[in-house]
Design a protein around this motif. Structure first.
Motif, PDB file in Angstrom:
ATOM      1  N   VAL A  50      -3.224  -0.570 -14.997  1.00 63.37           N
ATOM      2  CA  VAL A  50      -1.946  -0.168 -15.588  1.00 63.37           C
ATOM      3  C   VAL A  50      -0.786  -0.370 -14.623  1.00 63.37           C
ATOM      4  O   VAL A  50       0.216  -1.013 -14.961  1.00 63.37           O
ATOM      5  N   VAL A  51      -0.929   0.157 -13.414  1.00 63.00           N
ATOM      6  CA  VAL A  51       0.193   0.134 -12.471  1.00 63.00           C
ATOM      7  C   VAL A  51       0.400  -1.255 -11.887  1.00 63.00           C
ATOM      8  O   VAL A  51       1.516  -1.791 -11.907  1.00 63.00           O
ATOM      9  N   PHE A  52      -0.659  -1.866 -11.375  1.00 62.73           N
ATOM     10  CA  PHE A  52      -0.485  -3.126 -10.647  1.00 62.73           C
ATOM     11  C   PHE A  52       0.053  -4.262 -11.513  1.00 62.73           C
ATOM     12  O   PHE A  52       0.906  -5.030 -11.044  1.00 62.73           O
ATOM     13  N   PRO A  53      -0.400  -4.427 -12.774  1.00 66.11           N
ATOM     14  CA  PRO A  53       0.208  -5.492 -13.591  1.00 66.11           C
ATOM     15  C   PRO A  53       1.708  -5.307 -13.791  1.00 66.11           C
ATOM     16  O   PRO A  53       2.435  -6.299 -13.907  1.00 66.11           O
ATOM     17  N   VAL A 101       6.678   0.571  -9.571  1.00 63.93           N
ATOM     18  CA  VAL A 101       5.914   1.752  -9.949  1.00 63.93           C
ATOM     19  C   VAL A 101       6.736   2.646 -10.874  1.00 63.93           C
ATOM     20  O   VAL A 101       6.216   3.210 -11.841  1.00 63.93           O
ATOM     21  N   ALA A 102       8.027   2.773 -10.594  1.00 63.52           N
ATOM     22  CA  ALA A 102       8.881   3.596 -11.454  1.00 63.52           C
ATOM     23  C   ALA A 102       9.007   3.016 -12.851  1.00 63.52           C
ATOM     24  O   ALA A 102       9.342   3.745 -13.798  1.00 63.52           O
ATOM     25  N   ASP A 103       8.741   1.723 -13.015  1.00 61.01           N
ATOM     26  CA  ASP A 103       8.890   1.067 -14.321  1.00 61.01           C
ATOM     27  C   ASP A 103       7.609   1.118 -15.156  1.00 61.01           C
ATOM     28  O   ASP A 103       7.569   0.602 -16.267  1.00 61.01           O
ATOM     29  N   VAL A 104       6.545   1.712 -14.599  1.00 56.18           N
ATOM     30  CA  VAL A 104       5.280   1.790 -15.329  1.00 56.18           C
ATOM     31  C   VAL A 104       5.468   2.658 -16.581  1.00 56.18           C
ATOM     32  O   VAL A 104       6.079   3.730 -16.529  1.00 56.18           O
ATOM     33  N   ASP A 105       4.927   2.194 -17.700  1.00 53.60           N
ATOM     34  CA  ASP A 105       5.053   2.902 -18.971  1.00 53.60           C
ATOM     35  C   ASP A 105       4.271   4.213 -18.923  1.00 53.60           C
ATOM     36  O   ASP A 105       3.055   4.228 -18.682  1.00 53.60           O
ATOM     37  N   THR A 106       4.971   5.334 -19.152  1.00 53.86           N
ATOM     38  CA  THR A 106       4.319   6.644 -19.128  1.00 53.86           C
ATOM     39  C   THR A 106       3.266   6.766 -20.214  1.00 53.86           C
ATOM     40  O   THR A 106       2.199   7.365 -20.001  1.00 53.86           O
ATOM     41  N   VAL A 107       3.542   6.214 -21.388  1.00 56.36           N
ATOM     42  CA  VAL A 107       2.572   6.270 -22.483  1.00 56.36           C
ATOM     43  C   VAL A 107       1.276   5.548 -22.086  1.00 56.36           C
ATOM     44  O   VAL A 107       0.167   6.033 -22.362  1.00 56.36           O
ATOM     45  N   ALA A 108       1.410   4.409 -21.450  1.00 60.02           N
ATOM     46  CA  ALA A 108       0.219   3.673 -21.022  1.00 60.02           C
ATOM     47  C   ALA A 108      -0.570   4.467 -19.991  1.00 60.02           C
ATOM     48  O   ALA A 108      -1.815   4.494 -20.021  1.00 60.02           O
ATOM     49  N   TYR A 119       7.580  -7.384  -9.640  1.00 58.38           N
ATOM     50  CA  TYR A 119       8.464  -6.835  -8.611  1.00 58.38           C
ATOM     51  C   TYR A 119       7.961  -7.209  -7.218  1.00 58.38           C
ATOM     52  O   TYR A 119       8.747  -7.557  -6.321  1.00 58.38           O
ATOM     53  N   LEU A 120       6.652  -7.121  -7.044  1.00 52.45           N
ATOM     54  CA  LEU A 120       6.068  -7.456  -5.745  1.00 52.45           C
ATOM     55  C   LEU A 120       6.330  -8.906  -5.373  1.00 52.45           C
ATOM     56  O   LEU A 120       6.694  -9.208  -4.227  1.00 52.45           O
ATOM     57  N   VAL A 177       0.832  -1.210   0.000  1.00 52.81           N
ATOM     58  CA  VAL A 177       0.000   0.000   0.000  1.00 52.81           C
ATOM     59  C   VAL A 177       0.865   1.258   0.000  1.00 52.81           C
ATOM     60  O   VAL A 177       0.674   2.174  -0.821  1.00 52.81           O
ATOM     61  N   LEU A 178       1.838   1.327   0.899  1.00 51.49           N
ATOM     62  CA  LEU A 178       2.697   2.504   0.966  1.00 51.49           C
ATOM     63  C   LEU A 178       3.528   2.658  -0.300  1.00 51.49           C
ATOM     64  O   LEU A 178       3.738   3.779  -0.780  1.00 51.49           O
ATOM     65  N   GLY A 179       4.012   1.547  -0.846  1.00 49.77           N
ATOM     66  CA  GLY A 179       4.808   1.621  -2.064  1.00 49.77           C
ATOM     67  C   GLY A 179       4.025   2.172  -3.231  1.00 49.77           C
ATOM     68  O   GLY A 179       4.527   2.992  -4.010  1.00 49.77           O
ATOM     69  N   LEU A 180       2.762   1.737  -3.375  1.00 50.41           N
ATOM     70  CA  LEU A 180       1.932   2.252  -4.460  1.00 50.41           C
ATOM     71  C   LEU A 180       1.634   3.741  -4.284  1.00 50.41           C
ATOM     72  O   LEU A 180       1.696   4.522  -5.233  1.00 50.41           O
TER      73      LEU A 180
END
Length: 287
Positions: free
Chosen positions: A197-200, A172-179, A205-206, A107-110
């Motif tokens: 988008v974020v959780f998949p 979270v830092a690896d989430v695609d900005t375009v997506a 990593y999790l 939760v805190l990481g997200l």
């Protein structure tokens, strides 16, 4: 290229090689049983060296009893209710502490990872607290909770929390900005962006963090019991050592090693199940 195309162009057509069919690797069928067999051979070799060390006088038997004697003591422990009570206490502290750490860290990481301001504001605090050894908190845990299981839980949660939090922040830092921008343009709510988008992206990593935290949690649970004296296998090891039951002490140490192997196998099994869709897991299964 066809004959008609050659005649129309007046030039010879370039030959296109037919796609190769992948051939099964030689010995691929044997790979499945080679790894377990080699593992068993390694264990037997280790036990043989252990048996020979005190017999040859390299190490005195009063400090390191023969492997046969320790295994006999371990087999005897398997028939004792007190042993299984200690195992249950250790695994209870492990499971509860790991669950609390995973939920809090996820939760805190997200939340921190999705807001750049929070990420910058908490970065120095995280980097300061993360390297602090969990065993350094033992005096504080004893002052707060005494020798009860809560002291063990405090150390387990603290140690496991950072393993998961750092992995979630990386995810979270690896989430695609375009997506993310595409999801915003389609009117996705904050919760929908996190879910779809974020959780998949964060999930691999999790799961890595959970697998690492599972082993760390077991180590800290046994360490806390050994040092603080809270109920569990760690306390039984300390009691056996103080009572001069050296074979029994080594038998309990072997039991903790077996628990570590089972925890690691279970974590990897869960990881493969949860990430069956991920290319890394699919490639591992295909190999």
């Amino acid at each position: 290229m066809s004959t008609e195309a050659t005649q129309a162009s007046g030039r010879p057509a370039a030959s296109v090689p037919a796609p190769r069919r992948s051939k099964p690797r030689a010995g691929g069928g044997r790979r499945g049983w080679k790894t377990p067999v080699l593992g068993v051979v390694g264990i037997l070799a280790f036990l043989a060296l252990w048996e020979l060390a005190p017999a040859s006088g390299i190490i005195q038997a009063k400090y390191l009893p023969p492997a046969s004697e320790v295994l006999a003591a371990l087999a005897n422990d398997f028939g004792l209710a007190l042993f299984w009570k200690a195992v249950a206490d250790t695994m209870s502290a492990w499971a509860v502490g790991l669950a609390v750490a995973v939920v809090l860290a996820t939760v805190l990481g997200l939340v921190i990872g999705m807001f750049p301001f929070l990420r910058r504001a908490t970065n120095s605090t995280i980097e300061f607290l993360r390297p602090i050894p969990s065993v350094a908190l033992i005096p504080l845990a004893v002052l707060l909770f005494g020798i009860k299981i809560e002291s063990t839980l405090m150390l387990v949660v603290y140690a496991s929390f950072w393993q998961v939090l750092i992995q979630v922040l990386y995810g979270v830092a690896d989430v695609d900005t375009v997506a993310m921008n595409t999801a915003k343009s389609y009117g996705f709510s904050w919760w929908q962006r996190v879910r779809d988008v974020v959780f998949p992206t964060v999930l691999p990593y999790l799961m890595t963090g959970v697998r690492l935290a599972a082993s760390v949690a077991l180590i800290l649970a046994i360490t806390a019991e050994l040092v603080i004296g809270s109920p569990g296998l760690g306390r039984e090891i300390a009691l056996a050592q103080s009572g001069g039951a050296i074979s029994g002490m080594y038998a309990l140490i072997l039991a903790t090693g077996l628990l570590g192997v089972l925890v690691n196998l279970a974590a990897r099994w869960v990881e493969r199940r949860v990430l069956a869709w991920h290319p890394s897991i699919r490639g591992e299964v295909a190999a």
